[in-house]
Design a protein around this motif. Structure first.
Motif, PDB file in Angstrom:
ATOM      1  N   LEU A   1      40.383 -16.879  77.516  1.00 29.78           N
ATOM      2  CA  LEU A   1      40.689 -15.554  78.078  1.00 29.78           C
ATOM      3  C   LEU A   1      41.079 -15.591  79.614  1.00 29.78           C
ATOM      4  O   LEU A   1      40.404 -16.611  80.315  1.00 29.78           O
ATOM      5  CB  LEU A   1      39.088 -14.893  78.312  1.00 29.78           C
ATOM      6  N   LYS A   2      42.083 -15.138  79.850  1.00 26.99           N
ATOM      7  CA  LYS A   2      43.017 -15.477  81.081  1.00 26.99           C
ATOM      8  C   LYS A   2      42.075 -15.049  82.298  1.00 26.99           C
ATOM      9  O   LYS A   2      41.389 -14.087  82.146  1.00 26.99           O
ATOM     10  CB  LYS A   2      44.319 -14.369  80.963  1.00 26.99           C
ATOM     11  N   GLU A   3      42.305 -15.844  83.132  1.00 29.26           N
ATOM     12  CA  GLU A   3      41.321 -15.694  84.352  1.00 29.26           C
ATOM     13  C   GLU A   3      41.417 -14.168  84.946  1.00 29.26           C
ATOM     14  O   GLU A   3      40.525 -13.614  85.265  1.00 29.26           O
ATOM     15  CB  GLU A   3      41.812 -16.750  85.561  1.00 29.26           C
ATOM     16  N   LYS A   4      42.768 -13.600  84.859  1.00 29.66           N
ATOM     17  CA  LYS A   4      42.488 -12.294  85.514  1.00 29.66           C
ATOM     18  C   LYS A   4      42.058 -11.435  84.846  1.00 29.66           C
ATOM     19  O   LYS A   4      41.563 -10.200  85.197  1.00 29.66           O
ATOM     20  CB  LYS A   4      44.277 -11.918  85.480  1.00 29.66           C
ATOM     21  N   ASP A   5      41.647 -11.541  83.486  1.00 27.63           N
ATOM     22  CA  ASP A   5      40.956 -10.387  82.438  1.00 27.63           C
ATOM     23  C   ASP A   5      39.393 -10.877  82.695  1.00 27.63           C
ATOM     24  O   ASP A   5      38.650 -10.161  82.120  1.00 27.63           O
ATOM     25  CB  ASP A   5      41.413 -10.658  81.227  1.00 27.63           C
ATOM     26  N   MET A   6      38.895 -11.852  83.058  1.00 26.04           N
ATOM     27  CA  MET A   6      37.493 -12.406  83.204  1.00 26.04           C
ATOM     28  C   MET A   6      36.736 -11.229  83.995  1.00 26.04           C
ATOM     29  O   MET A   6      35.530 -11.076  83.900  1.00 26.04           O
ATOM     30  CB  MET A   6      37.421 -13.880  83.838  1.00 26.04           C
ATOM     31  N   VAL A   7      37.196 -10.466  85.105  1.00 26.40           N
ATOM     32  CA  VAL A   7      36.671  -9.574  85.906  1.00 26.40           C
ATOM     33  C   VAL A   7      36.231  -8.398  84.823  1.00 26.40           C
ATOM     34  O   VAL A   7      35.274  -7.503  85.312  1.00 26.40           O
ATOM     35  CB  VAL A   7      37.626  -9.079  86.960  1.00 26.40           C
ATOM     36  N   GLN A   8      36.725  -8.400  83.788  1.00 29.35           N
ATOM     37  CA  GLN A   8      36.511  -7.157  82.899  1.00 29.35           C
ATOM     38  C   GLN A   8      35.048  -7.355  82.235  1.00 29.35           C
ATOM     39  O   GLN A   8      34.353  -6.487  81.699  1.00 29.35           O
ATOM     40  CB  GLN A   8      37.397  -6.793  81.918  1.00 29.35           C
ATOM     41  N   LEU A   9      34.623  -8.701  82.222  1.00 33.57           N
ATOM     42  CA  LEU A   9      33.249  -8.917  81.526  1.00 33.57           C
ATOM     43  C   LEU A   9      32.084  -8.440  82.290  1.00 33.57           C
ATOM     44  O   LEU A   9      32.007  -8.186  83.581  1.00 33.57           O
ATOM     45  CB  LEU A   9      32.957 -10.579  81.392  1.00 33.57           C
ATOM     46  N   PRO A  10      31.183  -8.190  81.486  1.00 36.54           N
ATOM     47  CA  PRO A  10      29.834  -7.391  82.197  1.00 36.54           C
ATOM     48  C   PRO A  10      29.200  -8.198  83.368  1.00 36.54           C
ATOM     49  O   PRO A  10      29.239  -9.415  83.217  1.00 36.54           O
ATOM     50  CB  PRO A  10      28.997  -7.370  81.131  1.00 36.54           C
ATOM     51  N   LYS A  11      28.800  -7.958  84.360  1.00 38.11           N
ATOM     52  CA  LYS A  11      28.172  -8.227  85.596  1.00 38.11           C
ATOM     53  C   LYS A  11      27.096  -9.177  85.058  1.00 38.11           C
ATOM     54  O   LYS A  11      26.254  -8.914  84.380  1.00 38.11           O
ATOM     55  CB  LYS A  11      27.773  -7.334  86.525  1.00 38.11           C
TER      56      LYS A  11
ATOM     57  N   THR B   1      48.838 -15.332  73.296  1.00 34.59           N
ATOM     58  CA  THR B   1      49.487 -15.389  74.829  1.00 34.59           C
ATOM     59  C   THR B   1      49.914 -14.166  75.368  1.00 34.59           C
ATOM     60  O   THR B   1      50.374 -13.839  76.535  1.00 34.59           O
ATOM     61  CB  THR B   1      50.514 -16.517  74.993  1.00 34.59           C
ATOM     62  N   VAL B   2      50.133 -13.099  74.237  1.00 32.99           N
ATOM     63  CA  VAL B   2      50.753 -11.897  74.452  1.00 32.99           C
ATOM     64  C   VAL B   2      49.967 -10.722  74.870  1.00 32.99           C
ATOM     65  O   VAL B   2      49.959  -9.856  75.770  1.00 32.99           O
ATOM     66  CB  VAL B   2      51.711 -11.574  73.678  1.00 32.99           C
ATOM     67  N   MET B   3      48.834 -10.543  74.029  1.00 27.06           N
ATOM     68  CA  MET B   3      48.103  -9.413  73.993  1.00 27.06           C
ATOM     69  C   MET B   3      46.533  -9.708  74.531  1.00 27.06           C
ATOM     70  O   MET B   3      45.931 -10.977  74.287  1.00 27.06           O
ATOM     71  CB  MET B   3      47.891  -8.678  72.569  1.00 27.06           C
ATOM     72  N   THR B   4      45.920  -8.680  75.193  1.00 29.72           N
ATOM     73  CA  THR B   4      44.574  -8.911  75.391  1.00 29.72           C
ATOM     74  C   THR B   4      43.885  -7.652  75.235  1.00 29.72           C
ATOM     75  O   THR B   4      44.596  -6.636  75.603  1.00 29.72           O
ATOM     76  CB  THR B   4      44.280  -9.291  76.962  1.00 29.72           C
ATOM     77  N   PRO B   5      42.821  -7.568  74.618  1.00 37.32           N
ATOM     78  CA  PRO B   5      42.017  -6.439  74.302  1.00 37.32           C
ATOM     79  C   PRO B   5      41.720  -5.435  75.665  1.00 37.32           C
ATOM     80  O   PRO B   5      41.649  -6.021  76.394  1.00 37.32           O
ATOM     81  CB  PRO B   5      40.708  -6.655  73.487  1.00 37.32           C
ATOM     82  N   PRO B   6      42.019  -4.062  75.538  1.00 41.44           N
ATOM     83  CA  PRO B   6      41.467  -3.476  76.752  1.00 41.44           C
ATOM     84  C   PRO B   6      40.252  -3.777  77.211  1.00 41.44           C
ATOM     85  O   PRO B   6      39.159  -4.216  76.632  1.00 41.44           O
ATOM     86  CB  PRO B   6      41.558  -1.834  76.268  1.00 41.44           C
TER      87      PRO B   6
END
Length: 459
Positions: free
Chosen positions: A313-323, A286-291
């Protein structure tokens, strides 16, 4: 928050929770067990408003609470109008500065309400000041270390480590063993938590843990979410340092609350259709997410490997996934903002857990018999990852400590396909069996819990 009516009562215990990370939830789980086992003892649970709100997030949680647990909110130490400076751990520093006075004040309120003085303080081990508070109150002090035995050992022996590994020479001695401490022979200096012998030695966290290590031997008992058979040498070492040292876990195997409910996101329905030991479950707590670069590398490695996956994976980090990744892997895997970790790790289809190596996650993986691919970030995570890889041989650390597409693919192949992985699977299966034995019938953790109960309620 509504309070249950007071039961017949003959003793009163103050439970002091650390409201950050994943500390308060396991302490509450233990408190529930103690309260159920001793219905005539009142347990006053002190925690910040925000943390309590997350622990008791629904009316069901409150309804399930034993009637002899009374919940109290304490301030978080952030004064109205305070302007944050952006210092690391600032919110924790503010809480710790104010906590002793806030706890004292609210304990006095609880004693008046219940009509009984506190006989015992049951606290997160981080609260080194509880030693003095217990003395003032003429109460016993029982401390809960929420990490593993290896990190507890590192903090207990901080002065010895600093004396043996000259801080000025630490950069040249990173690969040296901590074998001068029994049970740490395969642990290197570089695996130690920050603040022990490198990093910010005067940080709030480092000072807190150093003070804790000095006063914990004064506690009536120190207990831990683990089982003796996982690390017998460290267990014996720690027993020699404390009045009582009690392994009472794995807590994930002891939950008295029903966990098989309808979960959102369809993870369990999805995994039911997969082959045994084929799925990679990925979660970093819950605390860390890889860069962002590492999140992309994980996605690329999964897509290229064709390994089935469940990725929390937190929703806010899903934008980092490849298109296009989610569309292209729709039949291969599922990405969800939250996953029922314990249930997934128990499932026969889960073949590997990709984890940050927080202690709860490691123990849940062991309890499920699932080998690990480790990507530690901070704190005790490097220690835990090192133990996974070279002490228990039930997993591996990611190549060079960071995710790359090719490196991750090789790790998945090694754990899921190669003979190395079969050995890891065999080793973790043996530990799983020992974990289950510890919590059933006359297992060591069951017997240790009886000792803990006696230390808390029969003062």
């Amino acid at each position: 928050m509504s309070q249950p009516s007071l039961p017949t009562r003959d003793s009163h215990v103050a439970v002091l929770a650390f409201p950050f990370g994943t500390h308060a939830a396991p302490l509450l789980a233990v408190t529930r067990r103690l309260a159920s086992a001793s219905p005539s003892t009142v347990f006053s649970f002190f925690n910040t408003t925000k943390s309590n709100a997350s622990l008791f997030s629904s009316s069901d949680d409150e309804a399930d609470r034993p009637t002899n647990i009374r919940v109290h909110n304490i301030p978080d130490g952030v004064l109205e109008g305070y302007v944050f400076t952006g210092r690391p751990q600032e919110v924790i520093e503010l809480f710790l500065d104010a906590a002793p006075d806030h706890f004292r004040r609210e304990i006095a309120v609880a004693e008046t309400e219940v009509g009984l003085k506190m006989k015992c303080m049951l606290t997160d081990a981080f609260f080194w000041f509880a030693a003095d508070m217990a003395t003032e109150m003429k109460a016993s002090w029982v401390a809960f270390w929420t990490g593993g035995p290896n990190s507890l050992t590192a903090h207990l022996y901080t002065d010895l480590i600093r004396e043996t590994i000259n801080i000025k020479e630490v950069d040249e001695r990173m690969e040296e063993s901590l074998g001068f401490i029994s049970g740490m022979e395969k642990i290197r200096v570089r695996d130690a938590p920050e603040g022990v012998v490198f990093g910010e030695l005067d940080s709030v966290f480092a000072n807190m843990l150093h003070k804790m290590g000095l006063v914990l031997p004064l506690a009536t008992a120190v207990f831990i979410n683990s089982f003796e058979e996982l690390d017998p040498t460290l267990t014996n070492n720690l027993r020699s340092k404390f009045k009582r040292y009690l392994n009472i876990g794995p807590l994930a195997l002891l939950s008295q609350r029903e966990t098989i409910v309808h979960y959102p996101n369809g993870c369990l329905a999805w995994i039911e259709k997969r082959s045994p030991a084929s799925v990679a479950y990925i979660s970093f707590g819950t605390v860390m997410t890889p860069p962002p670069g590492e999140l992309a590398a994980i996605a690329e490695g999964l897509e290229s490997s064709k390994v089935p996956f469940v990725w929390s994976l937190k929703e806010k980090d899903m934008v980092q996934l490849p298109k296009g990744f989610l569309d292209r892997t729709r039949d291969q895997g599922i990405v969800v903002p939250w996953a029922p970790q314990v249930e997934l790790l128990k499932h026969e289809a889960t073949g590997v857990f990709v984890t940050h190596c927080g202690w709860n996650s490691v123990l849940e993986s062991v309890s499920g018999g699932v080998p690990m691919i480790c990507r530690p970030f901070f704190g005790d995570q490097r220690l835990n990852g090192r133990a996974v890889e070279v002490v228990w041989e039930i997993g591996m650390t990611i190549t060079n400590g960071v995710f790359t597409k090719d490196g991750f693919e090789k790790c998945l192949d090694r754990v899921l396909v190669q003979d190395d992985g079969k050995k890891m699977k065999g080793n973790v299966k043996k530990l799983k069996e020992l974990a289950h034995e510890a919590v059933y019938a006359k297992g060591t953790s069951v017997e240790n819990f009886k000792v803990l109960l006696d230390a808390v309620v029969n003062i």
